[in-house]
Design a protein around this motif. Structure first.
Motif, mmCIF file in Angstrom:
data_model
loop_
_atom_site.group_PDB
_atom_site.id
_atom_site.type_symbol
_atom_site.label_atom_id
_atom_site.label_comp_id
_atom_site.label_asym_id
_atom_site.label_seq_id
_atom_site.Cartn_x
_atom_site.Cartn_y
_atom_site.Cartn_z
ATOM 1 N N ARG A 177 -3.801 -22.640 7.824
ATOM 2 C CA ARG A 177 -3.864 -21.464 8.775
ATOM 3 C C ARG A 177 -5.308 -21.764 9.540
ATOM 4 O O ARG A 177 -5.263 -21.246 10.857
ATOM 5 C CB ARG A 177 -3.958 -20.182 7.867
ATOM 6 C CG ARG A 177 -4.597 -18.986 8.727
ATOM 7 C CD ARG A 177 -3.774 -18.579 9.649
ATOM 8 N NE ARG A 177 -4.028 -17.303 10.384
ATOM 9 C CZ ARG A 177 -3.962 -15.861 10.034
ATOM 10 N NH1 ARG A 177 -3.074 -15.967 9.049
ATOM 11 N NH2 ARG A 177 -4.361 -15.078 10.721
ATOM 12 N N ASP A 178 -6.307 -22.316 9.103
ATOM 13 C CA ASP A 178 -7.623 -22.297 9.735
ATOM 14 C C ASP A 178 -7.400 -23.335 10.805
ATOM 15 O O ASP A 178 -8.383 -23.144 11.838
ATOM 16 C CB ASP A 178 -8.676 -22.609 8.597
ATOM 17 C CG ASP A 178 -8.523 -23.979 8.008
ATOM 18 O OD1 ASP A 178 -7.318 -24.573 8.068
ATOM 19 O OD2 ASP A 178 -9.512 -24.351 7.382
ATOM 20 N N ASN A 225 -2.433 -23.407 15.619
ATOM 21 C CA ASN A 225 -2.053 -23.270 17.018
ATOM 22 C C ASN A 225 -1.387 -22.030 17.063
ATOM 23 O O ASN A 225 -1.352 -21.276 18.194
ATOM 24 C CB ASN A 225 -1.792 -24.283 17.900
ATOM 25 C CG ASN A 225 -2.539 -25.480 18.020
ATOM 26 O OD1 ASN A 225 -3.768 -25.423 17.971
ATOM 27 N ND2 ASN A 225 -2.119 -26.959 17.622
ATOM 28 N N HIS A 266 1.835 -22.718 11.585
ATOM 29 C CA HIS A 266 1.723 -22.007 10.276
ATOM 30 C C HIS A 266 2.529 -20.865 10.045
ATOM 31 O O HIS A 266 2.536 -19.991 10.925
ATOM 32 C CB HIS A 266 0.222 -21.459 9.916
ATOM 33 C CG HIS A 266 -0.009 -20.878 8.680
ATOM 34 N ND1 HIS A 266 -0.196 -21.893 7.415
ATOM 35 C CD2 HIS A 266 -0.351 -19.555 8.279
ATOM 36 C CE1 HIS A 266 -0.377 -20.795 6.489
ATOM 37 N NE2 HIS A 266 -0.468 -19.467 6.967
ATOM 38 N N HIS A 324 2.821 -17.445 8.105
ATOM 39 C CA HIS A 324 1.900 -16.496 7.403
ATOM 40 C C HIS A 324 2.884 -15.737 6.134
ATOM 41 O O HIS A 324 2.394 -15.196 4.983
ATOM 42 C CB HIS A 324 1.509 -15.399 8.340
ATOM 43 C CG HIS A 324 0.701 -14.267 7.629
ATOM 44 N ND1 HIS A 324 -0.658 -14.304 7.447
ATOM 45 C CD2 HIS A 324 1.160 -13.009 7.240
ATOM 46 C CE1 HIS A 324 -0.930 -12.975 6.713
ATOM 47 N NE2 HIS A 324 0.357 -12.117 6.662
ATOM 48 N N ASP A 350 -5.617 -10.499 13.436
ATOM 49 C CA ASP A 350 -6.389 -11.478 12.771
ATOM 50 C C ASP A 350 -5.918 -13.145 13.225
ATOM 51 O O ASP A 350 -6.821 -13.708 13.452
ATOM 52 C CB ASP A 350 -5.956 -11.546 11.371
ATOM 53 C CG ASP A 350 -6.922 -10.383 10.671
ATOM 54 O OD1 ASP A 350 -7.855 -9.926 11.257
ATOM 55 O OD2 ASP A 350 -6.474 -9.859 9.496
ATOM 56 N N VAL A 351 -4.784 -13.062 13.632
ATOM 57 C CA VAL A 351 -4.104 -14.177 14.199
ATOM 58 C C VAL A 351 -4.887 -14.584 15.473
ATOM 59 O O VAL A 351 -5.250 -15.522 15.754
ATOM 60 C CB VAL A 351 -2.574 -13.902 14.370
ATOM 61 C CG1 VAL A 351 -2.064 -15.358 15.195
ATOM 62 C CG2 VAL A 351 -1.872 -13.933 13.062
ATOM 63 N N LEU A 386 -7.775 -13.521 16.446
ATOM 64 C CA LEU A 386 -9.081 -13.809 15.840
ATOM 65 C C LEU A 386 -9.526 -15.224 15.950
ATOM 66 O O LEU A 386 -10.589 -15.846 15.968
ATOM 67 C CB LEU A 386 -9.645 -12.899 15.155
ATOM 68 C CG LEU A 386 -9.962 -11.539 15.697
ATOM 69 C CD1 LEU A 386 -10.395 -10.542 14.541
ATOM 70 C CD2 LEU A 386 -11.007 -11.508 16.825
ATOM 71 N N ASP A 387 -8.233 -15.748 15.108
ATOM 72 C CA ASP A 387 -8.194 -17.296 14.677
ATOM 73 C C ASP A 387 -7.993 -18.274 15.819
ATOM 74 O O ASP A 387 -7.727 -19.281 15.751
ATOM 75 C CB ASP A 387 -7.330 -17.210 13.585
ATOM 76 C CG ASP A 387 -7.659 -16.734 12.256
ATOM 77 O OD1 ASP A 387 -8.986 -16.511 11.996
ATOM 78 O OD2 ASP A 387 -6.777 -16.437 11.391
ATOM 79 N N ASP A 388 -7.773 -17.758 17.103
ATOM 80 C CA ASP A 388 -7.269 -18.457 18.256
ATOM 81 C C ASP A 388 -6.297 -19.143 18.396
ATOM 82 O O ASP A 388 -6.037 -20.346 18.675
ATOM 83 C CB ASP A 388 -8.556 -19.522 18.709
ATOM 84 C CG ASP A 388 -9.852 -18.983 18.966
ATOM 85 O OD1 ASP A 388 -9.756 -17.980 19.646
ATOM 86 O OD2 ASP A 388 -10.857 -19.420 18.668
ATOM 87 N N ALA A 389 -5.133 -18.495 17.705
ATOM 88 C CA ALA A 389 -3.670 -18.881 17.095
ATOM 89 C C ALA A 389 -2.911 -17.957 17.815
ATOM 90 O O ALA A 389 -3.208 -16.552 18.557
ATOM 91 C CB ALA A 389 -3.313 -18.902 15.942
#
Length: 272
Positions: A10-11, A14, A63, A65, A87-88, A90-93
């Motif tokens: 996840r981290d 893309n 990924h 989830h 949240d996705v 914010l993770d730039d995905a």
């Protein structure tokens, strides 16, 4: 069960697939609660490699989830799902939702805040409410217009009289099925949310959906439209797949999800 090829952590992902198995307001054939897992299951038949893009799906940073378990309070569920999609982002995905009924798109559109909402859909979904439910799956485009400046409904061939009147206003464009092949989806620098209700397809291609409507798009036309929209889109969903067929709708849904990821990733690579 994870979407085949969605093996990236996840981290560093893309794209993040999020299952949203809401099944609260389907008006004819229920079963969208099974949609996310059916899309994952029937996508197992696809090769990892796609020759059109000369790329492997498993190399594109996807990924899964998993599913955001649904409950009966749709507004409350949408609030929670909006947080998951946020949240996705914010993770730039790039969020990739798999429904579930079309209502789940409302949560993602609120999180993404696009300029344009593009729905590939048999129905206008511009109702204020259906059977007294303001969060019915038939209200999605109306809700999207609370956020987006414009809505485009491609493949529409069904709606109430009041919906067609609303669709005639300046902020809505309807591309009917016989116009779709010639439609040029060019939105310039505006951000686009791409939503696919699988009932945009003719029931001959995707019978496993809640409210099938004859006279729809072919699977080839849908794949071409998604590939054209993907480079301009900041999020994607495929919704309204249920368990009322032999997997045709789920196969199409999974292929459209992959088309979106391949086309979006190719464009991103070209920009870098």
């Amino acid at each position: 069960m994870t979407f085949p090829g969605a093996t990236t952590d996840r981290d560093v992902a893309n794209f993040v697939v999020v299952g949203a198995p809401l099944d609260a307001s389907t008006t004819f054939q229920p079963g969208t609660r099974f949609g996310p897992d059916r899309v994952r299951q029937f996508s197992r038949t696809f090769e990892d490699y796609d020759h059109r893009y000369d790329a492997r799906f498993s190399d594109l940073g996807v990924h899964d989830h998993g599913d955001v378990r649904a409950w009966n309070d749709a507004p409350d569920y949408l609030d929670y799902l909006e947080g998951v999609v946020t949240d996705v982002l914010l993770d730039d995905a790039v969020p990739v939702l798999v429904g579930g009924e079309h209502t789940v798109s409302v949560a993602a559109v609120r999180a993404v805040d696009p300029d344009v909402f593009v729905a590939l859909d048999a129905h206008l979904d511009l109702r204020e409410a259906y059977d007294g439910d303001p969060y019915s799956h038939s209200t999605v485009t109306r809700h999207a217009l609370d956020v987006a400046d414009e809505a485009v409904v491609v493949g529409a061939r069904s709606g109430s009289g009041s919906e067609w009147e609303r669709a005639a206003e300046a902020d809505v464009t309807v591309v009917e099925p016989d116009e779709a092949a010639d439609w040029n989806p060019d939105f310039g620098e505006r951000s686009v949310y791409c939503s696919v209700d699988v009932d945009a397809a003719d029931p001959a291609f995707a019978p496993g959906t809640g409210t099938p409507e004859p006279g729809g798009l072919t699977s080839r036309e849908l794949r071409s439209l998604v590939a054209d929209l993907a480079p301009q889109s900041v999020a994607f969903d495929v919704v309204e797949v249920n368990d009322r067929d032999d997997g045709q709708a789920a196969l199409l849904g999974g292929k459209l999800l992959r088309d979106f990821v391949f086309a979006h990733a190719e464009h991103a690579d070209a920009q870098n």
